[in-house]
Design a protein around this motif. Structure first.
Motif, PDB file in Angstrom:
ATOM      1  N   GLY A 141      -6.748  -0.635  -5.695  1.00 45.08           N
ATOM      2  CA  GLY A 141      -5.599   0.212  -5.417  1.00 45.08           C
ATOM      3  C   GLY A 141      -4.640   0.311  -6.586  1.00 45.08           C
ATOM      4  O   GLY A 141      -4.008   1.359  -6.785  1.00 45.08           O
ATOM      5  N   ASP A 160       0.838  -1.198   0.000  1.00 48.17           N
ATOM      6  CA  ASP A 160       0.000   0.000   0.000  1.00 48.17           C
ATOM      7  C   ASP A 160       0.875   1.251   0.000  1.00 48.17           C
ATOM      8  O   ASP A 160       2.097   1.170  -0.182  1.00 48.17           O
ATOM      9  CB  ASP A 160      -0.982  -0.009   1.177  1.00 48.17           C
ATOM     10  CG  ASP A 160      -0.287   0.004   2.543  1.00 48.17           C
ATOM     11  OD1 ASP A 160       0.924   0.345   2.608  1.00 48.17           O
ATOM     12  OD2 ASP A 160      -0.951  -0.317   3.543  1.00 48.17           O
ATOM     13  N   GLU A 161       0.260   2.406   0.226  1.00 49.58           N
ATOM     14  CA  GLU A 161       0.995   3.682   0.171  1.00 49.58           C
ATOM     15  C   GLU A 161       2.047   3.813   1.253  1.00 49.58           C
ATOM     16  O   GLU A 161       2.953   4.644   1.152  1.00 49.58           O
ATOM     17  CB  GLU A 161       0.002   4.846   0.275  1.00 49.58           C
ATOM     18  CG  GLU A 161      -0.914   4.971  -0.924  1.00 49.58           C
ATOM     19  CD  GLU A 161      -1.950   6.054  -0.746  1.00 49.58           C
ATOM     20  OE1 GLU A 161      -1.885   7.074  -1.453  1.00 49.58           O
ATOM     21  OE2 GLU A 161      -2.836   5.873   0.120  1.00 49.58           O
ATOM     22  N   THR A 204      -3.207   3.626  -5.074  1.00 44.91           N
ATOM     23  CA  THR A 204      -2.956   3.454  -3.645  1.00 44.91           C
ATOM     24  C   THR A 204      -2.267   2.126  -3.327  1.00 44.91           C
ATOM     25  O   THR A 204      -1.925   1.864  -2.177  1.00 44.91           O
ATOM     26  CB  THR A 204      -4.264   3.555  -2.841  1.00 44.91           C
ATOM     27  OG1 THR A 204      -5.179   2.547  -3.308  1.00 44.91           O
ATOM     28  CG2 THR A 204      -4.895   4.926  -3.010  1.00 44.91           C
TER      29      THR A 204
END
Length: 369
Positions: free
Chosen positions: A223, A208-209, A228
């Motif tokens: 995502g 993820d980020e 993301t």
């Protein structure tokens, strides 16, 4: 509860996909080529790139107007051993087979051939094209860029595509050697497969980020589109497991899929324009064919290659492991099994096929009905 799996033969699936492509406007010969490339994936047990992508990737993109059903391949530049083609955002399977055949033809005459392509679309299982070369007694290579998915080592932004670097060559065994793998730990097709069967992904495939692992395939797919989430490069997150190797190989494929042919790259391949509207992906590919006979007798090459593979399989095994495999072997075994059983189809894939049939009133009955 075990998932409801039904089976369909190679021939029936290939026939239906050809009919489906025709129904949306793909010319008959091209429709048959597209179906042939797709069924090769199912034959080899690679469920991420076969019939499961027929509707959600190809039919849906055609209906959205971002992939042309009429494929017009333009020769932009050509020498005796090389060429640059523009695919005009047509059917990637058709563009890919034409490009690899051109590389093979050049290699037959001059020993080697390389063709670079711009403005193409998803061309199916990359391994199909080196197999074309191997059947002609040649070493085959291909690579393609794709919409951004992989984050650079120490990064979290999806920048590079899954960018497979695919190589195959003939052996004296019943199947050619083949390495057909993304330069990420996994690829979208496998995540899509996990989502269809509602299965949690292994930790470390997707970040993820914050650089943390994501295991929910639905969150990962969303995502990867909105930026993301990103795929980890082959090797893994960071440097400890040498993720920089996958990152650099992905970069090589990106350059060879864009710089030689004046094609699009990185975020230009997102499938959206500056206003967020869907547009063609403008993918790039490259194809290399090397005629073994230009270096040595084909039979000698095949025997040496086979001896190497057999020695690898006969080497000492890890505790508890029944056998060692070499590239292309598992796919060949899957082909033998599926030749008897047919292709396993989960409910989501079956529903996608019947949806296309019913929408376009195609006269076809599946085995499970």
């Amino acid at each position: 509860m075990a998932q409801d799996i039904q089976y369909e033969t190679f021939a029936n699936l290939q026939k239906f996909m050809a009919l489906g492509f025709e129904a949306v406007g793909v010319p008959t010969a091209d429709a048959q080529t597209c179906a042939q490339v797709l069924i090769e994936s199912d034959k080899r047990g690679i469920d991420s790139h076969g019939v499961g992508r027929f509707k959600p990737i190809y039919i849906d993109r055609i209906e959205a107007g971002i992939q042309n059903v009429i494929t017009k391949v333009e020769v932009v530049r050509e020498t005796k051993t090389t060429a640059v083609l523009d695919g005009g955002n047509g059917m990637g399977h058709v563009i890919g087979t034409q490009a690899m055949q051109m590389a093979i033809d050049k290699a037959k005459e001059y020993g080697m051939g390389m063709v670079a392509v711009r403005n193409s679309t998803h061309y199916g299982i990359a391994g199909y094209y080196p197999i074309m070369a191997a059947k002609n007694g040649m070493i085959g290579m291909t690579g393609t860029n794709a919409r951004p998915s992989i984050a650079p080592t120490f990064g979290v932004e999806n920048m590079l595509g899954t960018n497979p670097l695919t190589i195959g060559f003939p052996t004296d065994e019943a199947f050619p050697f083949m390495i057909d793998a993304a330069t990420s730990i996994t690829q979208r097709g496998k995540i899509e497969h996990y989502a269809r069967i509602h299965k949690t992904m292994p930790y470390g495939w997707v970040i993820d980020e914050n650089g943390e692992g994501v295991t929910d395939p639905d969150i990962a797919l969303k995502g990867l589109v909105d930026g993301t989430c990103a795929l980890a490069p082959l090797g893994g997150i960071g440097e400890e497991l040498a993720g920089y190797k996958g990152y650099d190989y992905a970069t090589v494929v990106e350059v060879l899929s864009a710089a030689l042919q004046g094609g699009s790259f990185l975020h230009q391949l997102s499938g959206f324009d500056a206003h967020g509207k869907k547009q063609p992906y403008h993918l790039g590919h490259f194809f290399i064919a090397i005629d073994v006979n230009a270096f040595t007798e084909l039979s000698a090459f095949e025997k040496t290659a086979g001896d190497i593979l057999r020695a690898l399989r006969a080497s000492k095994k890890a505790k508890g492991q029944p056998r060692i495999y070499t590239g292309g072997e598992k796919e060949y075994l899957a082909f033998l099994e599926r030749s008897e059983t047919g292709v396993p189809l989960n409910p989501a894939v079956r529903d996608s096929l019947t949806a296309v049939r019913d929408k376009y009133a195609i006269d076809f009955k599946f085995a499970w009905e």
